[in-house]
Design a protein around this motif. Sequence first.
Motif, PDB file in Angstrom:
ATOM      1  N   SER A 111      -7.659  40.060  22.719  1.00  0.00           N
ATOM      2  CA  SER A 111      -7.654  41.050  23.808  1.00  0.00           C
ATOM      3  C   SER A 111      -8.298  40.495  25.071  1.00  0.00           C
ATOM      4  CB  SER A 111      -8.380  42.324  23.355  1.00  0.00           C
ATOM      5  OG  SER A 111      -9.684  42.020  22.937  1.00  0.00           O
ATOM      6  N   LEU A 114      -7.599  41.787  28.509  1.00  0.00           N
ATOM      7  CA  LEU A 114      -8.011  43.169  28.811  1.00  0.00           C
ATOM      8  C   LEU A 114      -9.526  43.292  28.968  1.00  0.00           C
ATOM      9  CD1 LEU A 114      -5.705  44.846  26.143  1.00  0.00           C
ATOM     10  CD2 LEU A 114      -5.322  44.795  28.605  1.00  0.00           C
ATOM     11  N   VAL A 152      -2.236  49.061  24.331  1.00  0.00           N
ATOM     12  CA  VAL A 152      -1.529  47.855  24.779  1.00  0.00           C
ATOM     13  C   VAL A 152      -1.033  47.110  23.543  1.00  0.00           C
ATOM     14  CG1 VAL A 152      -1.656  45.719  26.120  1.00  0.00           C
ATOM     15  CG2 VAL A 152      -2.958  47.722  26.852  1.00  0.00           C
ATOM     16  N   VAL A 183       1.813  50.425  26.466  1.00  0.00           N
ATOM     17  CA  VAL A 183       2.320  49.276  27.230  1.00  0.00           C
ATOM     18  C   VAL A 183       2.968  48.316  26.247  1.00  0.00           C
ATOM     19  CG1 VAL A 183       1.719  47.342  28.727  1.00  0.00           C
ATOM     20  CG2 VAL A 183       0.567  49.528  29.013  1.00  0.00           C
ATOM     21  N   GLY A 185       4.650  45.400  26.643  1.00  0.00           N
ATOM     22  CA  GLY A 185       4.703  43.949  26.852  1.00  0.00           C
ATOM     23  C   GLY A 185       6.110  43.403  26.769  1.00  0.00           C
ATOM     24  N   TYR A 215       3.767  44.026  31.192  1.00  0.00           N
ATOM     25  CA  TYR A 215       2.452  43.590  30.719  1.00  0.00           C
ATOM     26  C   TYR A 215       1.328  44.274  31.487  1.00  0.00           C
ATOM     27  CZ  TYR A 215       4.882  40.072  28.063  1.00  0.00           C
ATOM     28  OH  TYR A 215       5.696  39.451  27.167  1.00  0.00           O
ATOM     29  N   ALA A 216       0.154  44.285  30.869  1.00  0.00           N
ATOM     30  CA  ALA A 216      -1.017  44.869  31.528  1.00  0.00           C
ATOM     31  C   ALA A 216      -2.185  43.896  31.433  1.00  0.00           C
ATOM     32  CB  ALA A 216      -1.383  46.182  30.841  1.00  0.00           C
ATOM     33  N   LEU A 223      -6.346  49.741  34.142  1.00  0.00           N
ATOM     34  CA  LEU A 223      -5.361  48.763  33.684  1.00  0.00           C
ATOM     35  C   LEU A 223      -4.436  48.391  34.820  1.00  0.00           C
ATOM     36  CD1 LEU A 223      -3.712  49.568  30.261  1.00  0.00           C
ATOM     37  CD2 LEU A 223      -5.160  47.651  30.878  1.00  0.00           C
ATOM     38  N   LEU A 225      -1.044  46.961  35.943  1.00  0.00           N
ATOM     39  CA  LEU A 225       0.284  46.699  35.392  1.00  0.00           C
ATOM     40  C   LEU A 225       0.972  45.616  36.202  1.00  0.00           C
ATOM     41  CD1 LEU A 225       1.444  50.385  34.776  1.00  0.00           C
ATOM     42  CD2 LEU A 225       0.286  48.832  33.197  1.00  0.00           C
ATOM     43  N   VAL A 236      -8.814  52.059  26.416  1.00  0.00           N
ATOM     44  CA  VAL A 236      -7.689  51.138  26.218  1.00  0.00           C
ATOM     45  C   VAL A 236      -7.787  50.618  24.784  1.00  0.00           C
ATOM     46  CG1 VAL A 236      -6.640  48.942  26.905  1.00  0.00           C
ATOM     47  CG2 VAL A 236      -7.716  50.391  28.630  1.00  0.00           C
ATOM     48  N   ALA A 238      -6.554  47.970  22.249  1.00  0.00           N
ATOM     49  CA  ALA A 238      -5.847  46.686  22.242  1.00  0.00           C
ATOM     50  C   ALA A 238      -5.244  46.456  20.871  1.00  0.00           C
ATOM     51  CB  ALA A 238      -6.808  45.560  22.593  1.00  0.00           C
ATOM     52  N   THR A 240      -2.860  44.013  20.630  1.00  0.00           N
ATOM     53  CA  THR A 240      -2.109  42.860  21.151  1.00  0.00           C
ATOM     54  C   THR A 240      -2.003  41.793  20.053  1.00  0.00           C
ATOM     55  OG1 THR A 240      -4.232  42.485  22.208  1.00  0.00           O
ATOM     56  CG2 THR A 240      -2.452  43.117  23.633  1.00  0.00           C
TER      57      THR A 240
END
Length: 370
Positions: A111, A114, A152, A183, A185, A215-216, A223, A225, A236, A238, A240
């Motif tokens: 992450s 982020l 995300v 989000v 991605g 993506y963020a 966040l 974007l 948020v 994560a 990811t």
Amino acid sequence: MKRLILAGGGHAHLHVLKALAARRWPGVAVSLVTPYLRQIYSGMVPGWMAGHYALDQCAAPLEPLARAAGVHLVQDSVTGLDAARRRVQTAASGEFSYDLLSLDVGAQVDSSCLAATGATLLPIRPLEDFVVGWKRQVELARQRGTARLVVVGGGAAGVELALAARYRFAREAGGANVAVSLVAGSGLMPGHGPRIVQRVRQALREHQVVEIPGYAAGSPEGLLLDNGTTVAVDTVIAATGVRPQSWLAGSGLALAADGFVAVADGQHSVSHSEVFAGGDFASRVDAPHAKSGVYAVRAGPVLAANLERALLGQAPLPYRPQKRTLYLLATGPREAVMSWNGLSATGHWVWRWKDWIDRRFMSQYHAPGQ
Ligand SMILES: Cc1cc2nc3c(=O)[nH]c(=O)nc-3n(C[C@H](O)[C@H](O)[C@H](O)COP(=O)(O)OP(=O)(O)OC[C@H]3O[C@@H](n4cnc5c(N)ncnc54)[C@H](O)[C@@H]3O)c2cc1C
């Protein structure tokens, strides 16, 4: 007496403990190194977030499992491995030497992009930290009467987390006061067929989770974007991509292209035959597959059989991971989406099926020795 170290109490090692409880292996002292005294089952976490389960129902207690297996439990984290010297380093208990090592410590969430969101960031792993953070978010939503959350990561986990969060927040703060986005991605449900993507998209729409393509990145304001807008958020999550723990790079073990332990068809390291690995921490070089709990669970019996064979000086038996995986995604209320081999379905019956599978899986670890 030989020494076997089980590093991590992940899904595959739960089965190894169970196998040892059923029948001890002679001539070996087994230790389990685990930072926590329970293993949270990720498959039930979205249901727990939504309020359908108590956390105890979603966690396998490791102490009684280890006791029943005759395994010495060391509550600590592995922080290093010297494969050449056959030594494992831990955070607080020093070094342990081994004759045989099995690694099932899972993966970390990457992450880093982020991080600038600061305190609003809630990575999904370690799950022990996530459950504490999620309880706090639920309490804050109840107190404030509003909640703004972005997940995300558009994979199966991200989808389930966003839908669970929306459902729970709406119950705590009222649907009109809640904003949950996902989000996605590089796309929604990458690696899945178009039918399941369509069903998932429909579920997101129905349950008022806003899908944000692209993506963020984290920023102190919220966040950022890739279309240049900034989304203000309270939280948020994560979900990811995954990466291995950093100590693995210096271990001397051969690694796969993704940085995880490169294992062959018996789940043994391709460079060190006395080291085995299962679950997300291992990458099969001969038969690459997704990092998911299904494969981690399936690796359990393979590890148990091949660790015992290694102790007896026998070669590992080969294991071919399944090609197709059943995905059952909870959508917030007691409803789920199913995906298998291009087929898909949605409904309450899918949830009941998922619930039955998950409870049955956990029940074997709640009553050790039975
Ligand atoms: C929300 C969510 C939902 C998911 N749902 C599904 C699903 O429905 N189906 C599916 O197939 N997959 C699902 N997954 C993916 C699944 O969670 C993982 O693939 C699975 O957990 C991998 O199992 P594992 O045993 O490798 O690792 P983990 O389950 O992560 O277990 C690793 C263990 O090692 C311990 N550990 C960690 N670091 C150390 C250390 N340094 N030293 C010692 N011990 C350590 C941890 O405490 C933990 O007990 C989901 C993931 C998430 C995040």
